[in-house]
Design a protein around this motif. Sequence first.
Motif, PDB file in Angstrom:
ATOM      1  N   MET A 155       0.854  -1.178   0.000  1.00 15.45           N
ATOM      2  CA  MET A 155       0.000   0.000   0.000  1.00 15.45           C
ATOM      3  C   MET A 155       0.892   1.231   0.000  1.00 15.45           C
ATOM      4  O   MET A 155       2.096   1.150   0.209  1.00 15.45           O
ATOM      5  N   GLY A 156       0.313   2.380  -0.245  1.00 13.87           N
ATOM      6  CA  GLY A 156       1.088   3.607  -0.264  1.00 13.87           C
ATOM      7  C   GLY A 156       0.180   4.809  -0.307  1.00 13.87           C
ATOM      8  O   GLY A 156      -1.059   4.686  -0.361  1.00 13.87           O
ATOM      9  N   GLN A 157       0.792   5.967  -0.276  1.00 13.89           N
ATOM     10  CA  GLN A 157       0.043   7.230  -0.292  1.00 13.89           C
ATOM     11  C   GLN A 157       0.821   8.233  -1.127  1.00 13.89           C
ATOM     12  O   GLN A 157       2.036   8.337  -1.017  1.00 13.89           O
ATOM     13  N   ILE A 158       0.113   8.958  -1.994  1.00 20.44           N
ATOM     14  CA  ILE A 158       0.748   9.956  -2.850  1.00 20.44           C
ATOM     15  C   ILE A 158       0.034  11.284  -2.654  1.00 20.44           C
ATOM     16  O   ILE A 158      -1.195  11.365  -2.758  1.00 20.44           O
ATOM     17  N   ASP A 159       0.802  12.330  -2.358  1.00 20.66           N
ATOM     18  CA  ASP A 159       0.264  13.689  -2.278  1.00 20.66           C
ATOM     19  C   ASP A 159       0.521  14.374  -3.609  1.00 20.66           C
ATOM     20  O   ASP A 159       1.674  14.562  -4.021  1.00 20.66           O
TER      21      ASP A 159
END
Length: 292
Positions: free
Chosen positions: A90-94
């Motif tokens: 999983m990950g998060q991108i701004d």
Amino acid sequence: MELRQLQLFLEVAKHKSITKAAESMHLSQPALSKSIKALEDELGMKLIIRTNKTSDLTDAGRIVLEYSQKMAAVLNEMKTTLNDITNLSMGQIDIGLPPFIGSLFFPRVMAKFHHAFPNIELNITEYGGARVVKSVEEGEFELGVAVLPIDEQQFDVYPIVEEEMKLLVYKDHPLATRNVVDIKELKDEEFIFYHEEFALNKIMRNQFIAAGFEPKILFQSSQWDLMTEMVAANLGVTILPDSICNRAFNTDLRVIDLKEDILWRLAVITKQGRYISNAGRTFIDFILKEPL
């Protein structure tokens, strides 16, 4: 001095309001005010000018803001690097995205990306193009979408769109029957123009100045649909990218080619030297392969 204090200070600077910052951080206003006061006492300087409606930064506050942004960017980069090392699925991108661009291309692309990578969270913030570039530079966003040209010594650039700019006029305008118009012929026209924070504002101003005149701006907007409807109401003319003109379905509008080769070029940008997460690299690879 604690990182939490600087994070709270950043939130106040962002909202220009202690009340709004407290709501955003799910804190009571007195608790937030106490934290800011403790930071000011430790530094021995007033950082915020408090009024009934807003909280503006002092000169010292602006310096603390600059360093707080740098520290927050380094902290976020550390967290991202550690997450990648653990090989999380999983990950998060701004992502910083100008409104013009977001409404045109990205809903479909974001949907396809989400279906392909459901565990990667996309945090999208809409800013004008110039502010997106600045926010990527300062570390607020890992990725941004910007209008070219930009300084490629500071940013890595991944081109995604290239379109011609078109003239949009009312159906009964004297130029409405023309197939091609020279930009010099628009000297006496009143323009429905882009807001100052949009990259197109500077790009088109430079084109007009090169043609020997300063545009007469009747109204400025950040919404392309409002701009096209104002032209359809015969309030002025505008110049917009081809894809926007193709979405303007009002029958009172006419789209005309410009003699000059003025291109609207978009790219995904990242700050040179910054660590880009696995999620961020996955998104860049995806959007470069996905036709917009």
